[in-house]
Design a protein around this motif. Structure first.
Motif, short mmCIF file in Angstrom:
data_model
loop_
_atom_site.label_atom_id
_atom_site.label_comp_id
_atom_site.label_asym_id
_atom_site.label_seq_id
_atom_site.Cartn_x
_atom_site.Cartn_y
_atom_site.Cartn_z
N ALA A 286 18.74 43.34 -23.79
CA ALA A 286 19.69 42.38 -24.33
C ALA A 286 20.51 41.75 -23.22
CB ALA A 286 20.62 43.06 -25.34
N GLU A 287 21.38 40.80 -23.61
CA GLU A 287 22.32 40.23 -22.66
C GLU A 287 23.26 41.34 -22.17
OE1 GLU A 287 22.18 37.32 -21.49
OE2 GLU A 287 21.02 36.12 -22.91
N ASN A 288 23.97 41.06 -21.09
CA ASN A 288 24.80 42.09 -20.45
C ASN A 288 25.83 42.71 -21.39
OD1 ASN A 288 23.51 41.98 -18.00
ND2 ASN A 288 24.87 40.42 -17.18
N GLU A 289 26.36 41.95 -22.34
CA GLU A 289 27.41 42.48 -23.21
C GLU A 289 26.89 42.80 -24.61
OE1 GLU A 289 30.76 39.88 -23.17
OE2 GLU A 289 31.17 40.19 -21.03
N GLU A 290 25.60 42.95 -24.75
CA GLU A 290 25.02 43.27 -26.05
C GLU A 290 24.09 44.47 -25.94
OE1 GLU A 290 24.80 39.03 -28.39
OE2 GLU A 290 23.19 39.52 -27.01
N ILE A 291 23.91 45.13 -27.05
CA ILE A 291 23.01 46.27 -27.14
C ILE A 291 22.11 46.06 -28.35
CG2 ILE A 291 22.89 48.74 -27.66
CD1 ILE A 291 25.47 49.09 -26.09
N VAL A 292 20.83 46.26 -28.17
CA VAL A 292 19.88 46.15 -29.28
C VAL A 292 19.89 47.46 -30.06
CG1 VAL A 292 17.47 45.82 -29.90
CG2 VAL A 292 18.44 44.54 -27.98
N ALA B 97 19.40 50.80 -27.83
CA ALA B 97 18.62 50.64 -26.60
C ALA B 97 19.56 50.14 -25.52
CB ALA B 97 17.48 49.67 -26.84
N LEU B 98 19.90 50.99 -24.57
CA LEU B 98 20.96 50.66 -23.62
C LEU B 98 20.47 49.90 -22.40
CD1 LEU B 98 23.23 53.83 -23.63
CD2 LEU B 98 23.35 51.79 -25.05
N ASN B 99 19.41 50.38 -21.77
CA ASN B 99 18.97 49.76 -20.52
C ASN B 99 17.60 50.32 -20.16
OD1 ASN B 99 19.61 52.41 -19.48
ND2 ASN B 99 21.70 51.73 -19.19
N PRO B 100 16.92 49.67 -19.23
CA PRO B 100 15.63 50.20 -18.78
C PRO B 100 15.82 51.40 -17.88
CG PRO B 100 16.18 48.24 -17.53
CD PRO B 100 17.24 48.38 -18.60
#
Length: 269
Positions: A168-174, A185-188
């Protein structure tokens, strides 16, 4: 319909995983039994393939029902079995002899030893992603690539690199739902198949990194390109469970749905 195609847990961090039909979530969001143990050296550092090539040639089996762990050196016949609770000292002695320096087997039953402590939930990748990357290197099989990527949950009935849409964009979380449980889903993952000294890359494919990077550049989604990736081989997606509920169980066959975007500010980041 996207669904859970397979579940793998890795009882000892950096060693072989085992396939399971279901997995229980701990209060931390981690999967019970996943990376519950880690091998440390005397300097307090993880013993893994990045730092000690011998980890790649150590094979592990694990019987969940009786906590029996089997260890053997790849290419040999003898497998030694230990009870991981009652014979901890014997395991440490065997591993010390194998690596050639003193090690300690440390246990954490609350969160395990995730790569990202802020995201102790299961890592996610699609089965077709693993198959696609393996196809780029004809002498590397799907199971071998699976072992190197080491994701917990594989998603079936979706195309290769389906997980890119979880960036997602930097300030969003899927947010996504697996069965009855909501995940963020926070980050890769920082785990990179390019930074590890895999024997198939060194001995069979000296241009592994060059080939991988060229192929991945053609497949990576725009959503993933917007993130400050350290390398194109960040494939597994780190997750956490916002509700912090224990006892929920993930099963093979559970439906997987992407349900929303959420501001990271709302999550306390």
């Amino acid at each position: 319909m996207a669904y859970v195609a397979s579940i793998h847990i890795y009882p000892i961090k950096s060693l072989d995983g085992i396939a399971v039909s279901q997995a229980t979530l701990l209060p931390s969001g981690a999967l019970k039994g996943d990376r519950s143990f880690a091998i440390y050296d005397e300097q307090g550092e993880f013993v893994n393939g990045d730092r000690h090539n011998g980890a790649y040639f150590l094979r592990l089996s694990f019987n969940i029902s009786n906590n029996i762990v089997g260890l053997k050196i790849q290419g040999t016949e003898q497998e030694i079995f230990f009870h991981i609770d009652r014979e901890r000292a014997r395991i440490q002695s065997w591993l010390t002899n194998y690596f050639g320096f003193r090690v300690k087997l440390v246990e954490n039953l609350l969160t395990g030893f995730p790569e990202n402590p802020a995201a102790p939930g299961p890592t996610i990748i699609s089965t077709e992603t693993i198959a696609e990357i393996a196809s780029w290197f004809p002498r590397v099989c799907v199971n071998e690539m699976r072992q190197h990527l080491r994701a917990n949950i594989e998603i079936g009935d979706v195309p290769p690199f389906w997980e890119d849409q979880l960036f997602a964009e930097n300030e969003e979380i899927v947010r996504l739902q697996i069965g009855t449980t909501t995940f963020e889903a926070l980050n890769p993952s920082q785990r990179s198949i390019l930074s590890q000294r895999h024997y198939f890359r060194e001995e069979v494919y000296p241009n592994f990194e060059k080939v991988f990077t060229a192929k991945r550049n053609k497949t990576i989604a725009d959503s993933a390109r917007r993130l400050p990736l350290n390398h194109l081989s960040q494939l597994n997606i780190n997750t956490r469970v916002p509700d912090r509920l224990s006892g929920k169980i993930l099963h093979i066959g559970d439906e997987v749905k992407i349900i929303s975007l959420k501001s990271s500010v709302d999550c306390g980041f």
